[in-house]
Design an enzyme around this catalytic site. Sequence first.
Site, PDB file in Angstrom:
ATOM      1  N   HIS A   1      -3.846   6.783   2.558  1.00  0.00           N
ATOM      2  CA  HIS A   1      -4.238   5.476   2.020  1.00  0.00           C
ATOM      3  C   HIS A   1      -5.665   5.129   2.454  1.00  0.00           C
ATOM      4  O   HIS A   1      -6.036   5.314   3.612  1.00  0.00           O
ATOM      5  CB  HIS A   1      -3.257   4.429   2.533  1.00  0.00           C
ATOM      6  CG  HIS A   1      -3.578   3.058   2.079  1.00  0.00           C
ATOM      7  ND1 HIS A   1      -3.801   2.747   0.750  1.00  0.00           N
ATOM      8  CD2 HIS A   1      -3.727   1.899   2.766  1.00  0.00           C
ATOM      9  CE1 HIS A   1      -4.063   1.457   0.648  1.00  0.00           C
ATOM     10  NE2 HIS A   1      -4.036   0.922   1.859  1.00  0.00           N
TER      11      HIS A   1
ATOM     12  N   CYS B   1       0.822  -1.223   0.000  1.00  0.00           N
ATOM     13  CA  CYS B   1       0.000   0.000   0.000  1.00  0.00           C
ATOM     14  C   CYS B   1       0.851   1.266   0.000  1.00  0.00           C
ATOM     15  O   CYS B   1       0.335   2.356  -0.231  1.00  0.00           O
ATOM     16  CB  CYS B   1      -0.970  -0.021   1.169  1.00  0.00           C
ATOM     17  SG  CYS B   1      -2.133  -1.383   1.012  1.00  0.00           S
TER      18      CYS B   1
ATOM     19  N   ASN C   1     -10.150  -0.543  -1.043  1.00  0.00           N
ATOM     20  CA  ASN C   1      -8.696  -0.416  -0.935  1.00  0.00           C
ATOM     21  C   ASN C   1      -8.057  -0.962  -2.220  1.00  0.00           C
ATOM     22  O   ASN C   1      -8.050  -2.167  -2.444  1.00  0.00           O
ATOM     23  CB  ASN C   1      -8.216  -1.203   0.293  1.00  0.00           C
ATOM     24  CG  ASN C   1      -6.708  -1.142   0.479  1.00  0.00           C
ATOM     25  OD1 ASN C   1      -5.983  -0.625  -0.361  1.00  0.00           O
ATOM     26  ND2 ASN C   1      -6.237  -1.696   1.589  1.00  0.00           N
TER      27      ASN C   1
END
Length: 336
Positions: free
Chosen positions: A255, A115, A285
């Site tokens: 994020h 990520c 995500n």
Amino acid sequence: MVLRRAAITSIGRFLPEKVLSNQDLETMVDTSDEWIFNRTGIRERRIVEKGTGTSELAAAAAQEALDRRGIGADDIDLIIVGTVTPDMMFPSTACLVQDTLGCSRVWGFDLSAACCGFVYSLSVGAQFIASGAHDRVLVIGADVMSSIVDYRDRATCVIFGDGAGAVLLEPAEGDEGLIGYRHKIEGHGGRYLYMPGGGSQHPPSESTVAENLHCVHQDGRQVFKYAVRKTFETTTSLLREHGFTPDDVSLLIAHQANVRILDATADRLGLPEEKIVKNIHRLGNTTAGTIPLALYDAVEDGRLDRGDLILFSSVGAGFTAGASLFRWGGLRTSAS
Ligand SMILES: CC(C)(COP(=O)(O)OP(=O)(O)OC[C@H]1O[C@@H](n2cnc3c(N)ncnc32)[C@H](O)[C@@H]1OP(=O)(O)O)[C@@H](O)C(=O)NCCC(=O)NCCS
């Protein structure tokens, strides 16, 4: 040695058309729209048609960034792709993107930081601008998480989506561009979020497939706790290092892993709702894709003015953690 700041001068994205809603997931695993929304903030995510490689999304996002800037594939010096779902182990996604775009004089590579893939790639790309080595660097964050998610595991499959975002880095003008970054890896976190199968330790075999080693394995609670703590630590230390306080931040682009992580971060930093970009409800995500996709939304929604201070921040598998500070200078078009 030439030292120049790197500015973000163009942006592009690609989102698959297919929507996977919480209602769809209700028919696949024992879950509910209410549970998913309350625990993650996600309503739906985009998913590619099976067999679509990450390079396809990455190249489309990059092409939009080139088109908006009014430059061609031959104007690019370097391509960096942050991803953990490359089309294949090799060649790199960057090579596949180069071939699709038709860049004739470029080099490039993939960067694996889960990520944090985009945030790290941004810092790496900026070094090549700073040194004077290159004038135009494409930085892409792209992942097809649906290719490594087990759609029988309700604790992970509800979180992830597919998508890609790309930015162009060029030498900054005035005081715009990258001010600084703070990155850290802590390998003890490897046991909480990982995909063990398919690498050199567990090469593909009947047993790795039978044991489901080619999918994301996650201890969500551990990742959650680390993300909340680390996002606060990296962002506050970065701000302090450069003489800023959270009050100076115009927009936090963090994020998009869980809306509760975003809210906890905003709360700890004392940032009001209007300074946080959230698109997790629509996209879930998308791993390395989340930050450029959120930046794209901020630009499209007119939430950024010249001179604004942007705080990027991410935490991911590894563990990886990272934050960077940018002074926004606006996008450049062919005329600028
Ligand atoms: C994964 C995550 C959403 C789970 O939420 P949580 O509040 O921590 O939930 P827990 O894992 O403690 O599970 C609580 C219960 O919900 C259940 N549950 C898990 N997923 C569920 C789902 N999709 N639907 C319904 N129930 C679910 C669990 O089985 C557990 O049940 P139990 O109490 O009977 O054992 C959350 O931990 C998270 O977002 N973590 C960070 C993950 C992340 O960011 N990953 C990407 C890397 S950046």
